[in-house]
Scaffold this active site. Structure first.
Site: not given
Length: 308
Positions: A97, A107
């Site tokens: 993030h 991811h």
């Protein structure tokens, strides 16, 4: 390499975790905090988290290896033949993030699973992939991301990237909102066709291509100016990430149902997130452009290769 050599998989996964952590620390300047943990039912892991960095607001890279005598419902729901088998599952899972809203969240996950019982052939497979979740989209970044994904698949056949790209679009889709989580990438699961060595080679290719896919995007966008408006939109869109991980993500469900370490399983969640009631971006705004151009399945490579 012997057939079903789980030790070489574990060694690769630990090395991959080291490599990714070192690369992200080099960009950010902040170190990762490491926790090692044991699972009461068998196994454990090594969790590493970078928080409040200059580039990454939160980055979590987790290695886990768990084993036991009974599989959770999330594992047997679609594979009833696994019921009653001993199992071993290992993998590296990460979520990044960034602080700057112009840098996408990313991811990646690579994993191996094997289930055994006496007098029967073991059931095993590899799975994983990587996907990208922008807040403010750039065509240049989307094309780069998918070109590297295609490069990861290229040695294994021309049909591999299109198949796993389509699977990624379908998997990372919030059904309750009829909305994709981001611009996709690669997703594969239950991979055992071609034998252990070929499947393991593909897993390594996916894992090794994550940083070449993501780091150039981080470098391009990390110093882009932003203000409160962009930050508020980033926090709002992060809510979609939370919804997907808690409602649909198979890895999250498996970890929680198998008695994994909750802190490590939920370290993928963003540090700050907001929800607004029935909010929609105004037409013609940069926020609306994300929905209009990026949050829909798209053949990025065909669209832009044809234009080159």
């Amino acid at each position: 390499m012997s057939e079903l050599d789980t030790t070489v998989v574990e060694r690769y996964l630990l090395d991959l975790q080291d490599h990714i952590c070192n690369a992200l620390s080099a960009i950010d300047g902040a170190p990762f905090r490491e926790d090692t943990w044991d699972r009461p039912g068998g196994g454990g892991g090594r969790s590493r988290v970078l928080e409040e960095g200059t580039v990454f607001e939160k980055a979590g890279i987790n290695f886990s290896k768990v084993y036991g005598t009974g599989l959770p419902p999330s594992a047997t729901a679609h594979r009833p033949e696994l019921a009653g088998r001993d199992f071993e599952a290992m993998g590296v899972s990460l979520v990044i993030h960034p602080r700057n809203p112009y840098v996408p969240t990313s991811h990646a996950n690579v994993r191996f699973f094997i289930a055994r019982k006496p007098d029967a052939e073991p059931v095993w497979w590899f799975g994983g992939g990587f996907d990208l979740t922008p807040y403010y989209g750039f065509e240049e970044d989307a094309v780069h991301w998918h070109r590297v994904a295609r490069e990861a698949c290229a040695p294994f056949g021309d049909d591999v990237y299109p198949r796993y790209k389509k699977w990624c679009d379908a998997y990372f889709h919030l059904k309750h909102r009829n909305e994709p989580r981001g611009i996709g990438g690669l997703f594969f699961d239950d991979l055992n066709v071609g034998g252990f060595e070929q499947c393991f080679a593909f897993l390594r290719s996916v894992g090794d291509h994550y940083l070449p896919a993501y780091l150039p995007i981080v470098e391009r966008r990390k110093d882009h100016p932003y203000g409160d408006r962009e930050r508020e939109f980033q926090c709002y869109r992060r809510g979609r990430y939370v919804e997907f991980n808690l409602v649909y993500d198979r890895g999250t469900l498996f970890g929680l149902q198998s008695g994994g370490r909750t802190e490590s399983i939920l370290m993928s969640l963003p540090p700050q997130v907001t929800w607004r009631y029935d909010w929609h971006p105004a037409p013609g705004t940069p926020e609306a452009r994300l929905y209009d151009i990026f949050l829909r399945p798209r053949d990025w490579l065909s669209d832009f290769d044809a234009a080159d």
